[in-house]
Motif scaffolding. Structure first.
Motif, PDB file in Angstrom:
ATOM      1  N   TYR A 141      34.688  42.164  61.449  1.00  0.00           N
ATOM      2  CA  TYR A 141      33.384  42.777  61.670  1.00  0.00           C
ATOM      3  C   TYR A 141      32.987  42.753  63.141  1.00  0.00           C
ATOM      4  O   TYR A 141      32.453  43.740  63.665  1.00  0.00           O
ATOM      5  N   ARG A 142      33.267  41.662  63.815  1.00  0.00           N
ATOM      6  CA  ARG A 142      32.885  41.584  65.217  1.00  0.00           C
ATOM      7  C   ARG A 142      33.767  42.465  66.095  1.00  0.00           C
ATOM      8  O   ARG A 142      33.294  43.026  67.090  1.00  0.00           O
ATOM      9  N   THR A 143      35.031  42.596  65.735  1.00  0.00           N
ATOM     10  CA  THR A 143      35.904  43.489  66.488  1.00  0.00           C
ATOM     11  C   THR A 143      35.453  44.934  66.346  1.00  0.00           C
ATOM     12  O   THR A 143      35.392  45.693  67.323  1.00  0.00           O
ATOM     13  N   MET A 144      35.108  45.341  65.120  1.00  0.00           N
ATOM     14  CA  MET A 144      34.668  46.716  64.900  1.00  0.00           C
ATOM     15  C   MET A 144      33.366  47.002  65.625  1.00  0.00           C
ATOM     16  O   MET A 144      33.163  48.108  66.137  1.00  0.00           O
ATOM     17  N   ARG A 145      32.491  46.041  65.698  1.00  0.00           N
ATOM     18  CA  ARG A 145      31.231  46.267  66.410  1.00  0.00           C
ATOM     19  C   ARG A 145      31.463  46.308  67.911  1.00  0.00           C
ATOM     20  O   ARG A 145      30.722  46.983  68.642  1.00  0.00           O
ATOM     21  N   ALA A 146      32.500  45.608  68.386  1.00  0.00           N
ATOM     22  CA  ALA A 146      32.770  45.561  69.821  1.00  0.00           C
ATOM     23  C   ALA A 146      33.486  46.806  70.314  1.00  0.00           C
ATOM     24  O   ALA A 146      33.173  47.331  71.390  1.00  0.00           O
ATOM     25  N   VAL A 147      34.454  47.304  69.544  1.00  0.00           N
ATOM     26  CA  VAL A 147      35.295  48.420  70.016  1.00  0.00           C
ATOM     27  C   VAL A 147      34.973  49.729  69.329  1.00  0.00           C
ATOM     28  O   VAL A 147      35.394  50.791  69.795  1.00  0.00           O
ATOM     29  N   GLY A 148      34.246  49.689  68.228  1.00  0.00           N
ATOM     30  CA  GLY A 148      33.977  50.911  67.483  1.00  0.00           C
ATOM     31  C   GLY A 148      32.662  51.549  67.879  1.00  0.00           C
ATOM     32  O   GLY A 148      31.914  51.060  68.729  1.00  0.00           O
ATOM     33  N   THR A 149      32.382  52.687  67.241  1.00  0.00           N
ATOM     34  CA  THR A 149      31.142  53.413  67.494  1.00  0.00           C
ATOM     35  C   THR A 149      30.161  53.253  66.333  1.00  0.00           C
ATOM     36  O   THR A 149      29.142  53.941  66.291  1.00  0.00           O
ATOM     37  N   VAL A 150      30.475  52.353  65.398  1.00  0.00           N
ATOM     38  CA  VAL A 150      29.673  52.171  64.204  1.00  0.00           C
ATOM     39  C   VAL A 150      28.995  50.809  64.244  1.00  0.00           C
ATOM     40  O   VAL A 150      29.656  49.788  64.453  1.00  0.00           O
ATOM     41  N   ASP A 151      27.697  50.801  64.041  1.00  0.00           N
ATOM     42  CA  ASP A 151      26.940  49.551  64.024  1.00  0.00           C
ATOM     43  C   ASP A 151      26.832  49.069  62.578  1.00  0.00           C
ATOM     44  O   ASP A 151      25.763  49.122  61.962  1.00  0.00           O
ATOM     45  N   ALA A 152      27.967  48.625  62.030  1.00  0.00           N
ATOM     46  CA  ALA A 152      27.997  48.181  60.637  1.00  0.00           C
ATOM     47  C   ALA A 152      27.416  46.777  60.520  1.00  0.00           C
ATOM     48  O   ALA A 152      27.649  45.930  61.387  1.00  0.00           O
ATOM     49  N   PRO A 153      26.660  46.506  59.454  1.00  0.00           N
ATOM     50  CA  PRO A 153      26.097  45.161  59.279  1.00  0.00           C
ATOM     51  C   PRO A 153      27.211  44.122  59.143  1.00  0.00           C
ATOM     52  O   PRO A 153      28.230  44.371  58.494  1.00  0.00           O
ATOM     53  N   LEU A 154      27.011  42.988  59.772  1.00  0.00           N
ATOM     54  CA  LEU A 154      27.986  41.912  59.666  1.00  0.00           C
ATOM     55  C   LEU A 154      28.027  41.370  58.241  1.00  0.00           C
ATOM     56  O   LEU A 154      26.988  41.213  57.593  1.00  0.00           O
ATOM     57  N   ASP A 155      29.241  41.083  57.767  1.00  0.00           N
ATOM     58  CA  ASP A 155      29.444  40.480  56.452  1.00  0.00           C
ATOM     59  C   ASP A 155      28.918  41.351  55.305  1.00  0.00           C
ATOM     60  O   ASP A 155      28.503  40.843  54.272  1.00  0.00           O
ATOM     61  N   ALA A 156      28.929  42.668  55.502  1.00  0.00           N
ATOM     62  CA  ALA A 156      28.574  43.595  54.422  1.00  0.00           C
ATOM     63  C   ALA A 156      29.849  44.317  53.998  1.00  0.00           C
ATOM     64  O   ALA A 156      30.425  45.074  54.769  1.00  0.00           O
ATOM     65  N   GLY A 157      30.289  44.056  52.772  1.00  0.00           N
ATOM     66  CA  GLY A 157      31.518  44.680  52.291  1.00  0.00           C
ATOM     67  C   GLY A 157      31.230  45.976  51.562  1.00  0.00           C
ATOM     68  O   GLY A 157      30.516  46.853  52.061  1.00  0.00           O
ATOM     69  N   ASP A 158      31.747  46.101  50.340  1.00  0.00           N
ATOM     70  CA  ASP A 158      31.581  47.326  49.555  1.00  0.00           C
ATOM     71  C   ASP A 158      30.562  47.154  48.441  1.00  0.00           C
ATOM     72  O   ASP A 158      30.535  47.933  47.494  1.00  0.00           O
ATOM     73  N   PHE A 159      29.739  46.145  48.527  1.00  0.00           N
ATOM     74  CA  PHE A 159      28.649  45.938  47.577  1.00  0.00           C
ATOM     75  C   PHE A 159      27.390  46.529  48.193  1.00  0.00           C
ATOM     76  O   PHE A 159      26.789  45.961  49.101  1.00  0.00           O
TER      77      PHE A 159
END
Length: 318
Positions: A141-159
């Protein structure tokens, strides 16, 4: 009757946990007091999961069974359920009971009260997971927030719970190999969060081994970030600078009349640059592979059976 809520449940070889899952999910949905359906997507199970689903369907008419012709993967099965769901609100949850079904009522209440299109289930307590699982999830999650363009909530899966507008937007995307936990945040629709404690798997074994976690990470990186491509560019620039320095060093040694160093240093330099080149080619290959898959346009899944169609069109009497 208009379906107010759909619950999509991807299932793959969950015979041990299915009775427990149904026993907890049905009372929660019945208490909501709204018309609902449960879209159970059988992702090519090879155990008795299909038989159990048919048994539950006899006594639970709101249970809709969708069977894929072959195992297509967790994200593809969830996408199939998302495409078929009819509800004004659509929730997704795994059958392992690590995500408590009781939270669905809170999600629906928050969505309507805060007029949110998306309500994420965020795990604020992962003590039931192994240390390795917690570390890798945190890194993902932290890698995706650092290098990606998506501000996904931390520790939020597919629920999560999403609105019909959100589902229609996701279904309209032509993307292959989609990772829904990043696709949905990328839309930027109004969202809210419900926090809960992640429980241990109620029964059975995990269907998400390390290999699938790595595949999910690669799909996430190549689907939502250009950072790996830029990393390849920086590697190329670094290699150019080092090669220029070695050239100047060789010229200086030649001018002063000293012998060049031995073959060991040469082998080390050549091997290092070869490794960097292969790494860059691998990164480029991941992106080219995604483009190739998109150009082929092959479906990610094939539906073999839908109990809704069977219930609406029963076989005629002889």
């Amino acid at each position: 009757m208009v379906t107010e809520m759909s619950v999509v449940v991807p299932i793959f070889n969950e015979e041990d946990v299915l009775p427990l899952f149904v026993g907890r999910l049905r009372p929660v949905l019945d208490r909501l007091g709204v018309p609902y359906e449960v879209v159970a997507v059988d992702d090519g199970s090879t155990d008795t999961s299909p038989i159990l689903l048919q048994r539950f369907h006899r006594d639970w008419p709101e249970l809709r069974i969708v069977r894929l012709r072959a195992n297509a993967g967790h994200q593809a099965a969830m996408s199939a359920g998302l495409q078929l769901a009819r509800g004004a609100w659509i929730a997704s949850i795994d059958a392992d009971l690590q995500d408590p079904p009781e939270v669905l009522a809170d999600m629906l209440s928050m969505a309507t009260s805060e007029q949110a299109d998306v309500v994420y289930g965020v795990r604020n307590d992962r003590s039931s997971d192994t240390r390795f699982k917690r570390l890798t999830a945190r890194a993902f999650y932290r890698t995706m927030r650092a290098v990606g363009t998506v501000d996904a909530p931390l520790d939020a899966g597919d629920f999560r719970l999403i609105s019909r507008a959100t589902a229609d937007a996701v279904n309209a995307l032509p993307e292959h190999g989609r990772v829904l936990r990043l696709v949905i945040p990328s839309l930027g629709f109004p969202s809210a969060e419900v926090h809960y404690r992640r429980d241990e798997r109620a029964a059975g074994v995990s269907k998400y081994p390390l290999s699938k976690m790595i595949r999910l990470t690669l799909d996430s990186l190549t689907g939502f970030s250009q950072a790996p491509l830029r990393l390849a560019t920086w590697f190329g620039l670094f290699g150019f600078v080092v090669a220029s320095g070695l050239l100047l060093y060789a010229l200086a040694v030649n001018i002063t009349g000293h012998a060049l160093p031995g073959w060991t240093s040469t082998v080390v330099v050549v091997a290092a640059f070869a490794g960097l080149q292969l790494l860059c080619l691998g990164i480029l290959g991941e992106y080219v592979g995604r483009i190739y898959s998109a150009q082929q346009g092959r479906p990610t899944h094939y539906i073999a059976y839908d109990s809704l169609a069977s219930d609406e069109n029963p076989p005629s009497a002889p």
